[in-house]
Scaffold this active site. Structure first.
Site, PDB file in Angstrom:
ATOM      1  N   LYS A 154       1.868  -3.736   6.557  1.00 25.39           N
ATOM      2  CA  LYS A 154       2.293  -3.696   5.140  1.00 25.39           C
ATOM      3  C   LYS A 154       3.805  -3.542   5.043  1.00 25.39           C
ATOM      4  O   LYS A 154       4.462  -4.221   4.247  1.00 25.39           O
ATOM      5  CB  LYS A 154       1.574  -2.550   4.410  1.00 25.39           C
ATOM      6  CG  LYS A 154       0.079  -2.786   4.245  1.00 25.39           C
ATOM      7  CD  LYS A 154      -0.203  -4.071   3.469  1.00 25.39           C
ATOM      8  CE  LYS A 154      -1.653  -4.464   3.488  1.00 25.39           C
ATOM      9  NZ  LYS A 154      -1.912  -5.816   2.980  1.00 25.39           N
TER      10      LYS A 154
ATOM     11  N   PHE B  21      -2.215   2.562  -4.770  1.00 26.50           N
ATOM     12  CA  PHE B  21      -2.683   3.865  -4.309  1.00 26.50           C
ATOM     13  C   PHE B  21      -4.180   3.716  -3.984  1.00 26.50           C
ATOM     14  O   PHE B  21      -4.528   2.885  -3.175  1.00 26.50           O
ATOM     15  CB  PHE B  21      -2.253   4.964  -5.287  1.00 26.50           C
ATOM     16  CG  PHE B  21      -0.781   5.272  -5.072  1.00 26.50           C
ATOM     17  CD1 PHE B  21       0.206   4.319  -5.367  1.00 26.50           C
ATOM     18  CD2 PHE B  21      -0.376   6.441  -4.456  1.00 26.50           C
ATOM     19  CE1 PHE B  21       1.553   4.548  -5.061  1.00 26.50           C
ATOM     20  CE2 PHE B  21       0.970   6.673  -4.148  1.00 26.50           C
ATOM     21  CZ  PHE B  21       1.931   5.729  -4.455  1.00 26.50           C
ATOM     22  N   ASN B  22      -5.101   4.448  -4.605  1.00 18.81           N
ATOM     23  CA  ASN B  22      -6.499   4.357  -4.153  1.00 18.81           C
ATOM     24  C   ASN B  22      -7.409   3.715  -5.203  1.00 18.81           C
ATOM     25  O   ASN B  22      -7.984   4.419  -6.048  1.00 18.81           O
ATOM     26  CB  ASN B  22      -7.025   5.749  -3.780  1.00 18.81           C
ATOM     27  CG  ASN B  22      -6.369   6.284  -2.510  1.00 18.81           C
ATOM     28  OD1 ASN B  22      -5.162   6.479  -2.468  1.00 18.81           O
ATOM     29  ND2 ASN B  22      -7.146   6.494  -1.478  1.00 18.81           N
TER      30      ASN B  22
ATOM     31  N   TYR C   1      -2.057  -1.092  11.027  1.00 17.36           N
ATOM     32  CA  TYR C   1      -2.325  -1.598   9.682  1.00 17.36           C
ATOM     33  C   TYR C   1      -1.142  -1.291   8.764  1.00 17.36           C
ATOM     34  O   TYR C   1      -0.623  -2.174   8.059  1.00 17.36           O
ATOM     35  CB  TYR C   1      -3.614  -0.986   9.100  1.00 17.36           C
ATOM     36  CG  TYR C   1      -3.739  -1.240   7.618  1.00 17.36           C
ATOM     37  CD1 TYR C   1      -4.106  -2.492   7.140  1.00 17.36           C
ATOM     38  CD2 TYR C   1      -3.428  -0.246   6.684  1.00 17.36           C
ATOM     39  CE1 TYR C   1      -4.172  -2.743   5.771  1.00 17.36           C
ATOM     40  CE2 TYR C   1      -3.498  -0.484   5.324  1.00 17.36           C
ATOM     41  CZ  TYR C   1      -3.866  -1.729   4.865  1.00 17.36           C
ATOM     42  OH  TYR C   1      -3.923  -1.982   3.515  1.00 17.36           O
TER      43      TYR C   1
ATOM     44  N   SER D 196       0.834  -1.204   0.000  1.00 17.59           N
ATOM     45  CA  SER D 196       0.000   0.000   0.000  1.00 17.59           C
ATOM     46  C   SER D 196       0.866   1.249   0.000  1.00 17.59           C
ATOM     47  O   SER D 196       1.968   1.263   0.576  1.00 17.59           O
ATOM     48  CB  SER D 196      -0.870  -0.015   1.262  1.00 17.59           C
ATOM     49  OG  SER D 196      -1.450   1.237   1.475  1.00 17.59           O
TER      50      SER D 196
HETATM   51  P1  NAD Z   1     -11.234  -6.822   1.299  1.00 19.67           P
HETATM   52  O1  NAD Z   1     -11.469  -6.763   2.774  1.00 19.67           O
HETATM   53  O2  NAD Z   1     -12.386  -6.599   0.398  1.00 19.67           O
HETATM   54  O3  NAD Z   1     -10.555  -8.215   0.912  1.00 19.67           O
HETATM   55  C1  NAD Z   1      -9.746  -8.936   1.794  1.00 19.67           C
HETATM   56  C2  NAD Z   1     -10.289 -10.356   1.840  1.00 19.67           C
HETATM   57  O4  NAD Z   1      -9.452 -11.140   2.676  1.00 19.67           O
HETATM   58  C3  NAD Z   1     -11.703 -10.437   2.417  1.00 19.67           C
HETATM   59  O5  NAD Z   1     -12.510 -11.227   1.561  1.00 19.67           O
HETATM   60  C4  NAD Z   1     -11.514 -11.100   3.781  1.00 19.67           C
HETATM   61  O6  NAD Z   1     -12.633 -11.877   4.147  1.00 19.67           O
HETATM   62  C5  NAD Z   1     -10.273 -11.922   3.535  1.00 19.67           C
HETATM   63  N1  NAD Z   1      -9.456 -12.220   4.716  1.00 19.67           N
HETATM   64  C6  NAD Z   1      -8.979 -11.360   5.655  1.00 19.67           C
HETATM   65  N2  NAD Z   1      -8.228 -12.013   6.541  1.00 19.67           N
HETATM   66  C7  NAD Z   1      -8.211 -13.321   6.168  1.00 19.67           C
HETATM   67  C8  NAD Z   1      -7.604 -14.490   6.683  1.00 19.67           C
HETATM   68  N3  NAD Z   1      -6.851 -14.464   7.798  1.00 19.67           N
HETATM   69  N4  NAD Z   1      -7.793 -15.658   6.037  1.00 19.67           N
HETATM   70  C9  NAD Z   1      -8.567 -15.715   4.923  1.00 19.67           C
HETATM   71  N5  NAD Z   1      -9.172 -14.635   4.386  1.00 19.67           N
HETATM   72  C10 NAD Z   1      -8.984 -13.451   5.003  1.00 19.67           C
HETATM   73  O7  NAD Z   1     -10.045  -5.780   0.996  1.00 19.67           O
HETATM   74  P2  NAD Z   1      -9.474  -5.279  -0.392  1.00 19.67           P
HETATM   75  O8  NAD Z   1      -9.772  -3.832  -0.499  1.00 19.67           O
HETATM   76  O9  NAD Z   1      -9.839  -6.186  -1.484  1.00 19.67           O
HETATM   77  O10 NAD Z   1      -7.920  -5.390  -0.083  1.00 19.67           O
HETATM   78  C11 NAD Z   1      -7.151  -6.492  -0.515  1.00 19.67           C
HETATM   79  C12 NAD Z   1      -5.713  -6.279  -0.081  1.00 19.67           C
HETATM   80  O11 NAD Z   1      -5.215  -5.062  -0.628  1.00 19.67           O
HETATM   81  C13 NAD Z   1      -5.514  -6.159   1.427  1.00 19.67           C
HETATM   82  O12 NAD Z   1      -4.298  -6.792   1.764  1.00 19.67           O
HETATM   83  C14 NAD Z   1      -5.419  -4.667   1.646  1.00 19.67           C
HETATM   84  O13 NAD Z   1      -4.694  -4.364   2.804  1.00 19.67           O
HETATM   85  C15 NAD Z   1      -4.686  -4.248   0.403  1.00 19.67           C
HETATM   86  N6  NAD Z   1      -4.870  -2.844   0.010  1.00 19.67           N
HETATM   87  C16 NAD Z   1      -6.145  -2.363  -0.204  1.00 19.67           C
HETATM   88  C17 NAD Z   1      -6.319  -1.030  -0.577  1.00 19.67           C
HETATM   89  C18 NAD Z   1      -7.691  -0.473  -0.813  1.00 19.67           C
HETATM   90  O14 NAD Z   1      -7.804   0.748  -0.937  1.00 19.67           O
HETATM   91  N7  NAD Z   1      -8.748  -1.271  -0.898  1.00 19.67           N
HETATM   92  C19 NAD Z   1      -5.198  -0.199  -0.743  1.00 19.67           C
HETATM   93  C20 NAD Z   1      -3.930  -0.728  -0.513  1.00 19.67           C
HETATM   94  C21 NAD Z   1      -3.778  -2.060  -0.148  1.00 19.67           C
HETATM   95  C1  WQD Z   2      -9.623   9.560   0.693  1.00 19.90           C
HETATM   96  C2  WQD Z   2      -9.812  11.042   0.968  1.00 19.90           C
HETATM   97  C3  WQD Z   2     -10.264  11.560   3.256  1.00 19.90           C
HETATM   98  C4  WQD Z   2     -14.143   9.640   3.547  1.00 19.90           C
HETATM   99  C5  WQD Z   2      -7.019   4.656   2.957  1.00 19.90           C
HETATM  100  C6  WQD Z   2      -6.077   3.920   3.879  1.00 19.90           C
HETATM  101  C7  WQD Z   2      -4.776   3.654   3.216  1.00 19.90           C
HETATM  102  C8  WQD Z   2      -4.969   2.935   1.881  1.00 19.90           C
HETATM  103  C9  WQD Z   2      -5.909   3.702   1.028  1.00 19.90           C
HETATM  104  C10 WQD Z   2      -4.968   0.547   2.225  1.00 19.90           C
HETATM  105  C11 WQD Z   2      -9.113  11.517   2.252  1.00 19.90           C
HETATM  106  C12 WQD Z   2     -11.440  11.924   2.389  1.00 19.90           C
HETATM  107  C13 WQD Z   2     -12.936  10.113   3.075  1.00 19.90           C
HETATM  108  C14 WQD Z   2     -15.163  10.577   3.869  1.00 19.90           C
HETATM  109  C15 WQD Z   2     -13.709  12.360   3.182  1.00 19.90           C
HETATM  110  N1  WQD Z   2      -5.554   1.630   2.067  1.00 19.90           N
HETATM  111  N2  WQD Z   2     -12.725  11.444   2.903  1.00 19.90           N
HETATM  112  N3  WQD Z   2     -14.918  11.903   3.667  1.00 19.90           N
HETATM  113  O1  WQD Z   2      -7.210   8.228   3.187  1.00 19.90           O
HETATM  114  O2  WQD Z   2      -6.130   7.527   1.039  1.00 19.90           O
HETATM  115  O3  WQD Z   2      -6.484   5.901   2.794  1.00 19.90           O
HETATM  116  O4  WQD Z   2      -7.132   3.939   1.734  1.00 19.90           O
HETATM  117  O5  WQD Z   2      -3.802   0.297   2.277  1.00 19.90           O
HETATM  118  O6  WQD Z   2      -3.993   2.895   4.071  1.00 19.90           O
HETATM  119  O7  WQD Z   2      -5.850   4.741   5.018  1.00 19.90           O
HETATM  120  O8  WQD Z   2      -8.473   6.809   1.500  1.00 19.90           O
HETATM  121  O9  WQD Z   2     -10.847   6.696   0.814  1.00 19.90           O
HETATM  122  O10 WQD Z   2     -10.291   6.813   3.291  1.00 19.90           O
HETATM  123  O11 WQD Z   2      -9.970   8.828   1.864  1.00 19.90           O
HETATM  124  O12 WQD Z   2     -13.531  13.586   3.047  1.00 19.90           O
HETATM  125  O13 WQD Z   2     -16.255  10.221   4.341  1.00 19.90           O
HETATM  126  O14 WQD Z   2     -11.207  11.299   1.156  1.00 19.90           O
HETATM  127  O15 WQD Z   2     -10.063  12.511   4.279  1.00 19.90           O
HETATM  128  O16 WQD Z   2      -8.625  12.798   2.017  1.00 19.90           O
HETATM  129  P1  WQD Z   2      -7.058   7.190   2.155  1.00 19.90           P
HETATM  130  P2  WQD Z   2      -9.968   7.213   1.901  1.00 19.90           P
END
Ligand code: NAD
Ligand code: WQD
Length: 342
Positions: free
Chosen positions: A155, A180-181, A151, A126
């Site tokens: 990572k 990223f996002n 969290y 992330s």
């Molecule tokens: P998500 O919660 O939708 O998916 C994660 C899945 O893993 C879920 O289905 C959950 O049930 C499963 N899970 C969690 N712990 C488990 C375990 N111990 N054993 C088996 N299954 C388990 O999340 P996502 O948004 O799809 O994220 C996927 C990955 O990407 C995560 O590692 C997250 O940290 C990372 N990530 C997500 C974002 C984002 O913005 N969504 C950004 C950066 C990194």
């Molecule tokens: C985006 C922007 C908020 C909700 C998270 C995790 C980070 C990574 C990406 C996994 C920010 C603003 C949000 C709301 C708002 N995930 N916001 N009102 O902050 O980049 O980070 O997701 O690894 O670890 O922290 O994403 O979607 O939460 O927020 O104004 O109700 O939207 O302040 O500026 P962020 P986000």
């Protein structure tokens, strides 16, 4: 046909990646404990691809269970490791749950590769590992900062566990993708993001507000040093992110890795403010959003976006979908799951 284990494959990014893997001919096995997803996403994958992937309902942090899975499956060549808990705020309240779940799962996956002669690992990292960078955009060389949450720590340490294991293991390759996002949903609206309870992330909160489930969106701060005062992130389409995993896997399988452990930023490569997202959403959907500006959210960074030139030159990957396409698919998915009248 190579067999790939996708941990967390029922989740948001995992389910989209499974679709892309099946589309290019991989045999996919999913393991998920449904702690943050439901089996509906597996049905969605089948509807889109015509293939029902094999599913194990199991916990990746349980080493004995994982060993049995690898014995049963025999010939898993690689792992795409999504399974993790991901709520930043919750991780501050429950640090041990996060360290136990996320780190043990990663340790177990690396151990299974070693024990069963698996070769490839793609890890969900992330942009959180960069914290608030001093120079933008961030490259893969930008120093990682001490994590601002348990969290984030999982990572940073997860990357280190994988790198150290790969360095100590002949024939194992790994790629950490620093997302990223990611936003949006599959264009079919069969799979998408399914936040349980009140969403933390911006786009699910927007779509739920537009659908009338939330009264109004709160925008956290308009006093940042950005063009309109709201915070900047690098939003991009989840289907583009899913494709990046396939390319990462293929790079390793085709022997193109420059090192046994590599890192790539994955984003659109441009920064967007919260207000720009709101305006773009209103324009593309025609739905007016009720919102108010409130104070900053604790722990938020001001701005971050990616330099994605390495992913472009080495993986041949570039975000292809526009912000508008991503927002429209997020809205179509929201409508699909909520069944809005009219
Ligand atoms: P998500 O919660 O939708 O998916 C994660 C899945 O893993 C879920 O289905 C959950 O049930 C499963 N899970 C969690 N712990 C488990 C375990 N111990 N054993 C088996 N299954 C388990 O999340 P996502 O948004 O799809 O994220 C996927 C990955 O990407 C995560 O590692 C997250 O940290 C990372 N990530 C997500 C974002 C984002 O913005 N969504 C950004 C950066 C990194
Ligand atoms: C985006 C922007 C908020 C909700 C998270 C995790 C980070 C990574 C990406 C996994 C920010 C603003 C949000 C709301 C708002 N995930 N916001 N009102 O902050 O980049 O980070 O997701 O690894 O670890 O922290 O994403 O979607 O939460 O927020 O104004 O109700 O939207 O302040 O500026 P962020 P986000």
């Amino acid at each position: 046909m190579s067999k790939i284990l996708v941990t967390g494959g029922a989740g948001y990014i995992g389910s989209h990646t499974v679709v892309e893997l099946i589309d290019v001919g991989f045999e996919v096995v999913i393991v998920d404990n449904f702690s943050n997803s439901t089996p509906d996403s597996i049905k969605g994958i089948e509807k889109i691809t015509g293939v029902l992937p094999k599913l194990y309902e199991a916990d990746c942090s349980d080493v004995l269970r994982m060993r049995q899975l690898f014995i049963d499956e025999k010939d898993i060549e690689g792992i795409i490791h999504f399974a993790a808990l991901k709520a930043v705020g919750e991780s501050v309240e429950k640090p041990l749950d996060y360290y136990r779940n996320n780190l043990l799962s990663t340790i177990n996956m690396m151990q299974m590769l070693r024990e069963f002669n698996g070769r490839y690992m793609v890890f969900s990292s992330s942009c959180t590992v960069y914290g608030q960078p001093d120079v933008l955009p961030v490259t893969e060389q930008t120093p990682r900062k001490p994590a601002m949450s348990p969290y984030g720590n999982t990572k940073r340490v997860g990357e280190d566990i994988i790198q150290d294991t790969v360095n100590a293991s002949e024939g194992i390759y790994a790629i950490a993708l620093r997302y990223f996002n990611p936003i949006g949903a599959h264009p079919s609206a069969e799979i998408g993001e399914l936040p349980l309870g009140k969403p933390d992330n911006l786009v699910p909160f927007i779509t739920q507000t537009a659908a009338g489930i939330r009264e109004k969106l709160q925008i956290f701060g308009d006093d940042y040093n950005t063009p309109d005062g709201t915070a900047i992130r690098d939003y991009f389409h989840v289907v583009d992110l899913a494709r990046a995993h396939v390319l990462a896997l293929k790079r390793m399988m085709e022997g193109k890795s420059r090192n046994s452990y590599e890192v790539f930023n994955v984003g659109a490569g441009r920064g967007i403010t919260v207000l720009e997202i709101v305006k773009a959403f209103e324009k593309v959907t025609g739905v007016k959003l009720n919102y108010e500006i409130v104070g900053r959210r604790a722990g938020d960074i001001e701005k971050v976006w990616a330099d994605t030139s390495l992913a472009q030159s080495e993986l041949g990957w570039k975000a292809q979908n526009t912000l508008e396409e991503a927002l429209l698919t997020a809205w179509n998915w929201e409508k699909r799951i909520r069944i809005i009248k009219g």
